[in-house]
Design a protein around this motif. Structure first.
Motif, PDB file in Angstrom:
ATOM      1  N   ARG A 167     -11.970   3.076   5.149  1.00  0.00           N
ATOM      2  CA  ARG A 167     -12.124   1.711   4.637  1.00  0.00           C
ATOM      3  C   ARG A 167     -11.339   0.750   5.511  1.00  0.00           C
ATOM      4  NH1 ARG A 167     -15.501   1.634  -0.124  1.00  0.00           N
ATOM      5  NH2 ARG A 167     -15.167   3.649  -1.126  1.00  0.00           N
ATOM      6  N   SER A 168     -11.840  -0.415   5.623  1.00  0.00           N
ATOM      7  CA  SER A 168     -11.143  -1.407   6.423  1.00  0.00           C
ATOM      8  C   SER A 168     -10.623  -2.514   5.506  1.00  0.00           C
ATOM      9  CB  SER A 168     -12.103  -1.983   7.457  1.00  0.00           C
ATOM     10  OG  SER A 168     -11.387  -2.843   8.298  1.00  0.00           O
ATOM     11  N   LEU A 169      -9.324  -2.794   5.584  1.00  0.00           N
ATOM     12  CA  LEU A 169      -8.718  -3.802   4.715  1.00  0.00           C
ATOM     13  C   LEU A 169      -8.104  -4.903   5.579  1.00  0.00           C
ATOM     14  CD1 LEU A 169      -6.851  -1.284   2.396  1.00  0.00           C
ATOM     15  CD2 LEU A 169      -8.884  -2.609   1.754  1.00  0.00           C
ATOM     16  N   ARG A 170      -8.177  -6.126   5.082  1.00  0.00           N
ATOM     17  CA  ARG A 170      -7.647  -7.233   5.852  1.00  0.00           C
ATOM     18  C   ARG A 170      -6.268  -7.610   5.297  1.00  0.00           C
ATOM     19  NH1 ARG A 170      -8.480 -13.047   6.487  1.00  0.00           N
ATOM     20  NH2 ARG A 170      -9.439 -13.107   4.431  1.00  0.00           N
ATOM     21  N   ILE A 171      -5.316  -7.692   6.194  1.00  0.00           N
ATOM     22  CA  ILE A 171      -3.965  -8.082   5.764  1.00  0.00           C
ATOM     23  C   ILE A 171      -3.946  -9.602   5.617  1.00  0.00           C
ATOM     24  CG2 ILE A 171      -1.512  -8.085   6.358  1.00  0.00           C
ATOM     25  CD1 ILE A 171      -2.158  -5.657   8.193  1.00  0.00           C
ATOM     26  N   VAL A 172      -3.647 -10.087   4.398  1.00  0.00           N
ATOM     27  CA  VAL A 172      -3.579 -11.537   4.230  1.00  0.00           C
ATOM     28  C   VAL A 172      -2.167 -12.029   3.916  1.00  0.00           C
ATOM     29  CG1 VAL A 172      -5.988 -11.747   3.541  1.00  0.00           C
ATOM     30  CG2 VAL A 172      -4.211 -11.438   1.780  1.00  0.00           C
ATOM     31  N   GLY A 173      -1.245 -11.088   3.780  1.00  0.00           N
ATOM     32  CA  GLY A 173       0.113 -11.528   3.479  1.00  0.00           C
ATOM     33  C   GLY A 173       1.119 -10.406   3.617  1.00  0.00           C
ATOM     34  N   MET A 174       2.376 -10.815   3.517  1.00  0.00           N
ATOM     35  CA  MET A 174       3.483  -9.861   3.621  1.00  0.00           C
ATOM     36  C   MET A 174       4.451 -10.188   2.488  1.00  0.00           C
ATOM     37  SD  MET A 174       6.165  -9.892   6.759  1.00  0.00           S
ATOM     38  CE  MET A 174       7.331 -11.140   6.254  1.00  0.00           C
ATOM     39  N   GLY A 175       4.940  -9.148   1.807  1.00  0.00           N
ATOM     40  CA  GLY A 175       5.846  -9.423   0.694  1.00  0.00           C
ATOM     41  C   GLY A 175       6.686  -8.211   0.336  1.00  0.00           C
ATOM     42  N   ARG A 176       7.447  -8.361  -0.759  1.00  0.00           N
ATOM     43  CA  ARG A 176       8.245  -7.215  -1.196  1.00  0.00           C
ATOM     44  C   ARG A 176       8.366  -7.195  -2.712  1.00  0.00           C
ATOM     45  NH1 ARG A 176      13.323  -9.139   2.167  1.00  0.00           N
ATOM     46  NH2 ARG A 176      13.349 -11.283   1.486  1.00  0.00           N
ATOM     47  N   SER A 177       8.690  -5.992  -3.218  1.00  0.00           N
ATOM     48  CA  SER A 177       8.749  -5.818  -4.665  1.00  0.00           C
ATOM     49  C   SER A 177      10.052  -5.104  -5.034  1.00  0.00           C
ATOM     50  CB  SER A 177       7.545  -4.981  -5.099  1.00  0.00           C
ATOM     51  OG  SER A 177       7.863  -4.225  -6.240  1.00  0.00           O
ATOM     52  N   PRO A 178      10.618  -5.420  -6.215  1.00  0.00           N
ATOM     53  CA  PRO A 178      11.876  -4.785  -6.626  1.00  0.00           C
ATOM     54  C   PRO A 178      11.720  -3.275  -6.830  1.00  0.00           C
ATOM     55  CG  PRO A 178      10.930  -6.032  -8.430  1.00  0.00           C
ATOM     56  CD  PRO A 178      10.143  -6.385  -7.211  1.00  0.00           C
TER      57      PRO A 178
ATOM     58  N   ILE B  18       1.025  -6.494   2.696  1.00  0.00           N
ATOM     59  CA  ILE B  18       1.779  -5.322   3.165  1.00  0.00           C
ATOM     60  C   ILE B  18       3.266  -5.618   2.993  1.00  0.00           C
ATOM     61  CG2 ILE B  18       2.363  -3.977   5.238  1.00  0.00           C
ATOM     62  CD1 ILE B  18      -0.384  -3.341   4.802  1.00  0.00           C
ATOM     63  N   ASP B  19       4.022  -4.571   2.652  1.00  0.00           N
ATOM     64  CA  ASP B  19       5.461  -4.826   2.497  1.00  0.00           C
ATOM     65  C   ASP B  19       6.070  -5.182   3.843  1.00  0.00           C
ATOM     66  OD1 ASP B  19       7.632  -2.765   3.476  1.00  0.00           O
ATOM     67  OD2 ASP B  19       5.875  -1.561   2.948  1.00  0.00           O
ATOM     68  N   ASN B  20       7.074  -6.050   3.807  1.00  0.00           N
ATOM     69  CA  ASN B  20       7.604  -6.644   5.044  1.00  0.00           C
ATOM     70  C   ASN B  20       8.168  -5.643   6.042  1.00  0.00           C
ATOM     71  OD1 ASN B  20       9.526  -6.383   2.951  1.00  0.00           O
ATOM     72  ND2 ASN B  20      10.990  -7.576   4.114  1.00  0.00           N
ATOM     73  N   LYS B  21       8.760  -4.551   5.525  1.00  0.00           N
ATOM     74  CA  LYS B  21       9.353  -3.573   6.446  1.00  0.00           C
ATOM     75  C   LYS B  21       8.266  -2.884   7.274  1.00  0.00           C
ATOM     76  CE  LYS B  21      13.752  -3.759   5.436  1.00  0.00           C
ATOM     77  NZ  LYS B  21      14.812  -4.013   6.384  1.00  0.00           N
ATOM     78  N   PHE B  22       7.246  -2.432   6.601  1.00  0.00           N
ATOM     79  CA  PHE B  22       6.145  -1.755   7.286  1.00  0.00           C
ATOM     80  C   PHE B  22       5.446  -2.731   8.226  1.00  0.00           C
ATOM     81  CE2 PHE B  22       1.804  -0.103   7.614  1.00  0.00           C
ATOM     82  CZ  PHE B  22       2.021   1.249   7.839  1.00  0.00           C
ATOM     83  N   PHE B  23       5.284  -3.943   7.714  1.00  0.00           N
ATOM     84  CA  PHE B  23       4.622  -5.006   8.456  1.00  0.00           C
ATOM     85  C   PHE B  23       5.345  -5.273   9.778  1.00  0.00           C
ATOM     86  CE2 PHE B  23       3.628  -9.405   9.476  1.00  0.00           C
ATOM     87  CZ  PHE B  23       2.304  -9.566   9.069  1.00  0.00           C
ATOM     88  N   GLU B  24       6.670  -5.424   9.660  1.00  0.00           N
ATOM     89  CA  GLU B  24       7.453  -5.757  10.859  1.00  0.00           C
ATOM     90  C   GLU B  24       7.608  -4.567  11.792  1.00  0.00           C
ATOM     91  OE1 GLU B  24      10.866  -7.272   8.904  1.00  0.00           O
ATOM     92  OE2 GLU B  24       9.899  -9.197   8.481  1.00  0.00           O
TER      93      GLU B  24
END
Lengths: 788, 234
Positions: free
Chosen positions: A160-171, A135-141
């Motif tokens: 659907r159920s999805l598991r969050i395994v990380g947080m990141g961002r893209s240009p 998930i992108d960090n802004k939404f995540f936080e």
């Protein structure tokens, strides 16, 4: 010893020099802070783009088999091309009433050299066999999510159920907005989810297809050429749009912001330094004239002209250094909150306030440069003064008839004090021009500030108060039959009115100008979407042509009556070119659109009675029921409430508030500095005249009126001059701000002119009150006894 | 004769750095309506200080000062301004004209603020400057400028005209012309004129002469047969 003299001289007129320093400080504070923020943003953007391999080109298609993509890689100029699935889905967050969306962006977890690679900030790599996402960090936080948490989404109507395994961002999502009319990113309700292609593919009915393409160019390739090769190949798969990096929304808005900052950082400080320079010039010129006798004595002692000049220049240097250091330091201090503000809007790594000594040095040098130049101009007359001559009093000022005296009607209206004032204006041309420019600038700055306030209100609120007046807008994932959709929605409980709309992407061409726009088809008597002209009169969408926004008319260089060449991916034959006549030009501040009557648009497309959205008037209590009913439907892509859009606009406006007061304070300080300085110089220079008048029995107020009349007289013309200057500022401002999302109106509002008028008058009045004290301090006996 | 000014026990002390200077020490005198008074004394004797206090430009440190029945020694700034405006005219050694006003305008600047002003043209004719009405000070000679200053003081129709070395910057001939105008103003309008000077010759034309020395009036001498201005020379 001379050093001490300087400090005492400065102390004597501390308020005047303080005002001068304040102006230097303001200018340099803006320069330093903006420059540092710009550097930060630029550096951060550049390295982020490089590290994450940000795409040069983007394309959206309806659906394209994944296997077809490889063939495109061989096209000349293309270095890399990758396909993805990109879809917005609704997120089911517990205890949340608002609609929350995630944009699912597929990635290939095993591939190397991924275009628009995600920078993983926390968590583990994605597994393509698992229902896992980053998930992108802004939404995540913002939404307080955590790694290993499950998140529920609705894809094609299925939960659907999805598991969050990380947080990141893209240009690609530095400035992440769901739609262009969102105004600003809202990470509470919209975020990006990165998901393995295989996982995403399994959630949707069409198998092994992509709908989004990103590509990189060879170093020497030209985008336009690559696009013209690529376009026909993609049209087979329902090409929706293809655009270069510069039109990518996140990149575009970041670039615009940088451009705006750059323009401010370059112009504003120069303006302020010029004003400070003028004040210094006048103050020093005055002091040198006043201290003629002292200069003569110093010269007689054997001080050289250069030494004396250096002494007077040290006043300027002192102001330059003090202003430069304080301005630079305050700029650095300001750059931290500014950077954190940008951090809030722009999601980039490495965006942190950095201390940069270079800008302090540049600030000091700039301030020094300006003050030394102004100081030199102010006191260079010392060099040519012979000691004997210097000790003699200067030649008395010569009274002269001014051209205004030939305007008998005007001249006879004046009291003797008025006549003195008018003659003084021409006697001290330099100073009069300084006051004129200073007031004109102040007035324009104030009028600009208030115009911006009014215009941004107009820009943001008009759209959701006057133009779009529905309660809810339902957008469809694909075109629907008008009758069916209308019938269905009309029968929903609480719905009082349904109006349909067709929105079609088209490319308008006129001569060599070309622009991609969305054409909106509205019912003829539409009351939920009002097309308004300049004077807010409602106009019906035309059946015999198209209404276009002012900015679009400007970009295409068209007038009413011109024919546009139109292409659209929605035409039966995508290569078809049709003609449309421009029948009207209307103001539009949010978005860039064209308007037609809905049936005329449907006929023009020859695709039947298709619509893409519906606007509803609905009982407020039934809105959430409507959302629950339709939001999971695969034909509905979004349900927007106007009230929510409006409140977001208001939030954005509130954030402008403090900015406006800061600008107003700057303007008031400038006016004060200009008027106060010119008044006290006037008092000291004409102390003899003023004292004579007091001896004649005039009250201090009457004596002051000679000086204030002069200033009001100049002020009157300066404010008139300020009106066109405001317009120039506004147009300049609009040019740096305008893009496909916002179009800033440039009409000055009466209220802004009136406000600027009163604030200018008030700041002048206060400055004059302060200067009046100097008149009361005049020692009649001392002044008059001395030889002239 | 009516008493115009009455001074009782005037003291004036200045603080010059850390030194106290006594400019006036226990000065008593009266000025009568319509008389021509010369205050004579060397420089630094306190004569200018006296004139400034009488003219409401400066205040005594102690003592009493009356204009007719009005006390000036405890008057506030507003009252002093009114006194200068309505009752007193000043002429200085260095003219103090407003450089960017013409002769006419300089005079009318004073006329505009007095309730009882004389006709500007009449006054300018009296000082023989009607033909220079549109000239600026920089276009006039010293004598002419002093006559403008005189006209400016007279036009207010003051009861008391105070002159601080009015001939100090002028040559003899021009000086006498100015003195003649002053005497004339005193005689034909019945005004009190006070001239301070260190030029003893001028005292010959006074009704009374105040001799001032070290801040005190050493003697007051009445002149039985004052000379007309034309007969005075130095």
């Amino acid at each position: 010893m001379l050093w001490r003299k300087m400090i005492r001289d400065l102390k004597e007129n501390k308020l005047a020099y303080l005002a001068c320093i304040t102006i230097v400080v303001i200018g340099l504070m803006v320069y330093t802070s903006f420059s540092m923020v710009i550097d930060n943003l630029n550096l951060s953007q550049k390295s982020f783009y490089n590290n994450q391999n940000f795409a040069h080109g983007f394309a959206e298609v309806q659906a394209m088999p994944r296997s077809e993509l490889e063939k495109l890689e061989s096209l000349p100029g293309i270095k890399q091309i990758q396909g993805r699935l990109v879809k917005d889905v609704r997120v089911l967050l517990p205890n949340r009433e608002q609609n929350v969306y995630l944009r699912l962006v597929s990635i290939n977890p095993v591939k190397h050299a991924v275009i628009n690679d995600v920078q993983l900030m926390r968590g583990i790599p994605l597994d393509e066999r698992e229902m896992n996402i980053w998930i992108d960090n802004k939404f995540f936080e913002t939404n307080n999510l955590d790694v290993n948490q499950q998140i529920n989404i609705i894809a094609e109507g299925k939960k659907r159920s999805l598991r969050i395994v990380g947080m990141g961002r893209s240009p690609e999502f530095i400035y992440a907005m769901r739609t262009a009319n969102q105004l600003y990113p809202d990470p509470k309700t919209f975020g990006i989810a990165f998901i393995p292609f295989e996982t995403m593919d399994s959630m949707f009915s069409e198998q092994d297809v992509i709908n989004n393409i990103v590509f990189n160019l060879e170093p020497k390739a030209i985008y336009k050429e690559v696009e013209s090769d690529l376009k026909p190949k993609l049209e087979t798969y329902g090409l929706k749009s293809i655009y270069p990096r510069k039109d990518q929304i996140s990149h575009l808005l970041l670039t615009q912001e940088l451009k705006g900052l750059q323009a401010t950082a370059q112009t504003l400080p120069l303006l302020f330094l010029s004003i400070a320079g003028m004040i210094l010039y006048i103050m020093l010129k005055r002091i040198v004239e006043q201290q003629r006798g002292q200069i003569g004595v110093l010269k007689a002692f054997g001080y050289t002209g250069r030494e004396i000049m250096l002494h007077y220049m040290s006043y300027a240097v002192f102001i330059g250094v003090v202003g430069g250091v304080i301005g630079g330091l305050m700029g650095i201090a300001l750059s931290y909150p500014m950077t954190s503000m940008y951090q809030h809007f722009f999601n980039m790594p490495g965006l942190s306030g950095k201390f940069s000594i270079i800008y302090i040095i540049i600030s000091i040098l700039l301030a020094l440069g300006f003050s030394i130049f102004a100081g030199y101009q102010g006191c260079r007359s010392i060099l040519t003064l012979a000691p004997a001559e210097a000790m003699k009093p200067p030649a008395p000022p010569v009274g002269k008839v001014t051209w205004l005296e030939r305007v008998h009607f005007f001249w006879n209206m004046l009291t003797v004090q008025g006549k003195m004032a008018v003659r003084n204006i021409s006697r001290n041309k330099g100073r009069s021009i300084f006051v004129f420019l200073g007031i004109m600038f102040t007035f324009a700055l104030l009028a600009l500030t208030w115009s911006m306030k009014n215009l941004s209100e107009q820009m943001l609120l008009d759209q959701y108060q006057k133009v779009e007046t529905y309660d809810v807008k339902v957008s469809f994932a694909k075109p629907l039959d008008q009758m069916d959709a209308q019938r269905e929605l009309q029968h929903f409980s609480g719905v009082m009115k349904v109006e349909t709309m067709t929105e079609v992407p088209m490319t308008f061409k006129h001569k060599w100008h070309k622009k991609d726009v969305v054409v909106r088809g509205l019912t003829e008597s539409s009351s939920l979407y009002n097309v308004l002209d300049k004077d807010d009169n409602k106009i019906s969408p035309p059946k015999d042509g198209v209404l276009i926004s002012e900015r679009l008319a400007q970009l295409l260089n068209v007038e009413v009556g011109n024919e546009l060449t139109v292409k659209s991916v929605k035409f039966k034959d995508q290569d078809d070119e049709k003609e449309l006549r421009v029948v009207g030009v209307i103001p539009q501040y949010l978005g860039l659109n064209a308007y037609m009557e809905i049936n005329a648009l449907q006929d023009f497309l020859q695709q039947g009675e298709m619509i893409t959205s519906a606007m509803l008037r609905i009982d407020e209590s039934k809105v959430s029921k409507l959302q629950n009913e339709y939001i999971n439907s695969d034909v509905v892509s979004g349900i927007e409430e106007r009230a929510e859009l409006l409140s977001k606009s208001k939030e954005l406006l509130a954030s402008f508030g403090s900015m406006i007061y800061i600008l107003a304070i700057i303007a008031i300080i400038t006016a004060f500095a200009v008027i106060y300085n010119s008044a006290i110089i006037n008092v000291s220079e004409r102390s003899r005249e003023l004292a004579s008048m007091m001896v004649l029995g005039m009250t201090p107020a009457e004596v002051l009126s000679v000086i204030t009349f002069e200033q009001w007289f100049i002020t009157f013309f300066a404010m008139i001059g300020g009106i066109p200057l405001t317009k120039v500022f506004l147009v300049g401002m609009a040019q740096s701000i305008n893009n496909d999302v916002y179009t800033m109106p440039t009409n000055m509002t009466v209220i802004s002119i009136v406000t600027a008028f009163f604030i200018t008058l008030a700041s002048i009045w206060i400055a004059q009150r302060m200067a009046a004290r100097k008149i009361k301090e005049l020692k009649l006996v001392d002044v008059l006894k001395s030889a002239e | 004769m009516d008493t115009l000014i009455k001074a009782k026990g005037l003291f004036k002390t200045y603080l010059m750095g850390e030194v106290t200077v006594e400019a006036l020490k226990d000065v008593d005198f009266e000025l009568y309506a319509g008389e021509f008074v010369v205050i004579l004394g060397p420089s630094g004797s306190g004569k200018s200080t006296l004139l400034n206090i009488v003219g409401g430009m400066d205040e005594a440190t102690s003592g009493e000062l009356y204009f007719k029945d009005t006390a000036l020694h405890n008057a506030n700034e507003k009252k002093l301004t009114n006194y200068r405006r309505n009752d007193v005219g000043f002429v200085f050694q260095f003219y103090n004209l407003i450089p960017n006003l013409t002769t006419y305008e300089n005079v009318s600047l004073a006329a505009e603020i007095s309730p009882d002003s004389l006709s500007i043209e009449d006054v300018l004719e009296k000082v023989e400057l009607l033909d220079r009405a549109k000239h600026f000070p920089s276009q006039l000679s010293g004598g002419q400028q002093q006559r403008v200053a005189l006209a400016r003081a007279m036009v207010k129709n003051p009861k008391l005209l105070l002159c601080d070395e009015p001939t100090g910057a002028l040559d003899v001939e021009t000086g006498i012309l100015v003195l003649k105008l002053l005497k004339d103003f005193c005689a034909s309008f019945g005004k009190t004129v006070v001239i301070i000077t260190h030029n003893a010759a001028i005292s010959q034309m006074a009704d009374r002469v105040f001799y001032i020395k070290d801040g005190q009036i050493s003697s007051i001498k009445s002149n039985e047969n004052p000379l007309p201005a034309e007969k005075v020379t130095w």
